[in-house]
Write an enzyme that holds these catalytic residues in place. Structure first.
Site, PDB file in Angstrom:
ATOM      1  N   GLY A  46      46.242  33.573  40.373  1.00 30.65           N
ATOM      2  CA  GLY A  46      45.084  34.306  40.879  1.00 30.65           C
ATOM      3  C   GLY A  46      45.437  35.418  41.844  1.00 30.65           C
ATOM      4  CG  ASP A 106      43.617  29.269  30.340  1.00 27.14           C
ATOM      5  OD1 ASP A 106      42.693  29.314  31.163  1.00 27.14           O
ATOM      6  OD2 ASP A 106      44.130  28.207  29.924  1.00 27.14           O
ATOM      7  CG  LEU A 107      43.411  35.054  35.599  1.00 35.86           C
ATOM      8  CD1 LEU A 107      43.477  36.432  34.985  1.00 35.86           C
ATOM      9  CD2 LEU A 107      42.483  35.015  36.791  1.00 35.86           C
ATOM     10  CG  ASP A 108      47.213  34.858  36.722  1.00 36.02           C
ATOM     11  OD1 ASP A 108      47.405  35.950  36.181  1.00 36.02           O
ATOM     12  OD2 ASP A 108      46.685  34.728  37.831  1.00 36.02           O
ATOM     13  CB  ALA A 109      47.252  29.961  31.934  1.00 37.74           C
TER      14      ALA A 109
END
Lengths: 291, 291, 291, 291
Positions: free
Chosen positions: A208, A233-236
């Site tokens: 994040g 999927d954020l940063d994943a």
């Protein structure tokens, strides 16, 4: 200095399939029997997933199958039989890479310096930004620059504009060089495993916003940077490359930002290089990075 | 904890030969056609020397050629044709490793700790030293210890004694775990590419005695350690593994020695592991280290 | 983003002297008694040479000695008494840095990117080169560029021209950003400990020309880069910063050059930063690098 | 080889207090005026918290305040005035360290090897374990071993037994060398900032059990280890030391465990060394690690 001059035309095959005996032998025979000379072969078996991965590159000098028929022949003769996912590339095609930036210049400069020095086999037709700040840098390097401000209200419309520009320039893949905007699911679906991001932490730590602030708060002794493909999927998304640098209690948040920038640019550029060289396969949110 | 339990019997082939088209295909066919399942394949082409290197491992579960005939068949059918140098190993053989030590214990402890924990597929039948100091350590671990003092005058005689002991114990390879004696050309000729040394510098910097003193004098900001095979050229044999650690002006020579010991033991143990796992090929004073 | 905005005016004192009890106390008293607030203090005792080193920085907000008198007072009251070598700097002075380049652009781009982003408290009045190739880069960044070709015959004359340009621009220190020319003793004598070079090896390994070729030949598993002050002893001046990166048998000489460039630029930029921040003291061919 | 012989008796003062001008000067004067020779001084200002930290060490050879009065004098004359937290140590006291282990031997061996070689100024009076497996190792090194099995039901009683043993042996601090049991809040309260743990991940990534499995799942390219002081917040105490090693897609979970063990033992031993050398101050869940 250009890293590698292209001295002969080659084909590069990236593939994965359920692991079965005989695949290496079958694929290498296909190439050898048809007078291709294998220049590179690396394979990997994921023994948990029971999946076989391979990257193989061969010279087309004496290869008897015409270039535009290789994909069809390989599909017909092998891919169907072994239930393969594969991609075929040729080393003389120069992929088109678009850059997305915001206000920070360190990654952009690093990429453009390599571009100017012909370090990579790539073309950069355009730079897109949600801000004006880096327009000057872009101009110095003679690259088309589009300012497309994005906010919650106009995101759909502006992304449509971006997608049109990318299509118009026949862009193959996108690099988010510290682009500070979350990209929509719709946009991502147009470029699966083709959007490379740099996150300024050692993921999955400090997901994040503001990872350097979080690292400072936690008192870690190392900071990191992670380059990954963007998924919804954020940063994943699948991690391509990571590295770290040592810090101490003497480093302020500003110091972390400063030290981190050197990491970010190098880690991102390494990931871009692997992508350009067709050395990455993704499978179930993980990458296989061939040597 | 043992690193890897042996779950199936495998054969490991290490080879190099003049680079020609079709070798991968030929060797993989040999295995596949005879019902061996390839578990690992890594290859490398030295494009300067025009030499092809390969390591290949396959399951013997259904392999139709009897184990004791594989070498002969491979030689007859392929090695002669392609002018190959090759070695064949089986994963269920436990190689015998002799340790040579002097007074410093850090490498010895690191090796014996791994040995005790069954980390490696190896047997240690004996430890030889030119001093008495580490006899106690040896006894704690229940390993035979021989004190064989060496000086200029008695070297030939003492080395003969050592060679006899090594032969008697059927030793496969030797590790010089900070053994502070130069080994004679005659001795080395009995164990070509089978004597692993650890040198306490980043070779080729600081060859010879007292490398930490030399590093301190020169004011370097990193110190290193290098593990290599012993050849008759002092500190100049094929390098297996190297690593470094950061130092500062605050570090005294004693600090370098202290920090260096952690490097030495880890670098040496990594080299030993690669050797035990049959992952090293040497060619013209350089190593190919398979992944 | 600029690394650090100057929020208050400070003085920075770098000093060394024979080690005696009471120096820290004396110097800190001098500052405190005169209403200077100490913001930074780092000291080091070289117990072999018996020399004391210190860097101390204090706020001048309430300091009662006028700025232009501090040096005189300190010399009179302390430096003579303790037989000190010292230098006094003020954080609001922007040092002038000249760049010397040849044909390779990676270090130059890295420096100019940081310069453009105001990462460092420095001014770059001019770039000098023995070739024309990087003139275009220089122009993009709006920096004066002088092509001064050098060969054996004209070296003295050309260096005189360079020295005149440097004097005219009041240059404080010089960075050789992969400048492929040996600089004369006379030239060096004008800038003692003020010429920073980047050498593309882990010194003292691979001194001289073509270090990547030499590294490839030797088969090392790590390559390095070293930034150092230039002295009349080629590649043997005081080392400021070093770093390494891992390579394998798969890397060709070209790969080493390519991987090494990322090292070179980062190592050189770290050294420049330490120099600009007045964090380096040299003593007998070694550096003390304050944190 | 012992790292450093004690050549003279010294006092070590670790302190922090609200940042005010004049502290360095005051403390160094206290030492100098009373004929102490300062051998080491490192200070740090946390400019966010406005806290001043210092470590100072001085020779007691000619110091005019008696050893057993230094603490009282310093408290009366300085600590109260500046509202300091401080600790005073003497270099000739050998702290007592207890080891807690479970079944894995790598950290234990690394510690005992250093102990045997007199690398650290420490005494190890006893080893406590919830299992029997490492009793033999303990015996080889001649150290008292107590098996104290712990489960949910008996934890309070067993910890009371442990605390009694620790008190009886006058233990100064505890090292959890891969001790696989969560320690109660009550137990921890007896040893604040005196229990050192090693966690097998790069914290805060992969908190909790099975971090290598989690790292494998996420597909990271680096794995890490973290040594920290134990607090009641699981895996969230002040971090002392961290390091990482590179992995690839070829590494199985077992490989991560194996590669991680080398990291764990080195990172833990570095943290222990810093603790023994009195180089760590904690403040608000972060550490200041003096050089």
């Amino acid at each position: 200095m250009a890293k590698k001059a292209i001295t002969q035309k080659t084909a590069i095959l990236l593939m994965h399939c359920p692991d079965l005996p005989g695949i290496v032998s079958a694929v290498t025979s296909f190439i050898t029997v048809n007078k291709g000379n294998i220049l590179y072969l690396d394979q990997h078996v994921d023994s948990v997933e029971k999946v076989f991965f391979m990257r193989i590159e061969w010279s087309l000098n004496d290869f008897i199958i015409p270039e535009d028929k290789i994909e069809e022949y390989f599909r017909t003769l092998y891919a169907q039989k072994y239930n393969m996912y594969f991609r075929l590339y040729f080393n003389d095609y120069k992929p088109k890479m678009a850059l997305f930036v915001s206000k920070m210049s360190h990654c952009l400069f690093d990429i453009l310096a390599r571009y100017t020095a012909n370090e990579w086999n790539v073309e950069i037709p355009l730079i897109i930004s949600n801000h004006d700040e880096l327009k000057g840098v872009s101009e110095r390097f003679g690259i088309e620059f589009h300012t497309i401000p994005v906010n919650k209200e106009n995101k759909a419309k502006q992304e449509a504009k971006e997608l049109a520009l990318l299509a118009e320039h026949k862009v193959d893949f996108i690099v988010l060089a510290r682009y500070m905007q979350i990209i929509s699911e719709n946009f991502i679906s147009h470029y699966p495993d083709k959007i490379i991001n740099i996150h300024h932490s050692f993921l999955p730590a400090f997901v994040g916003a503001k990872p350097y602030h979080a690292a400072y708060e936690r008192g870690v002794k190392l900071i990191g940077a992670t380059s990954h493909y963007v998924t919804t999927d954020l940063d994943a998304g699948p991690i391509i490359e990571q590295d770290i640098t040592r810090i101490t209690h003497k480093d302020s948040v500003e110091d972390l930002v400063h030290k981190g920038q050197d990491l970010e640019k190098i880690v991102l550029s390494r990931a871009i290089e692997k992508h350009i060289e067709r050395k990455i396969l993704t499978y179930k949110n993980k990458t296989v990075i061939f040597s």
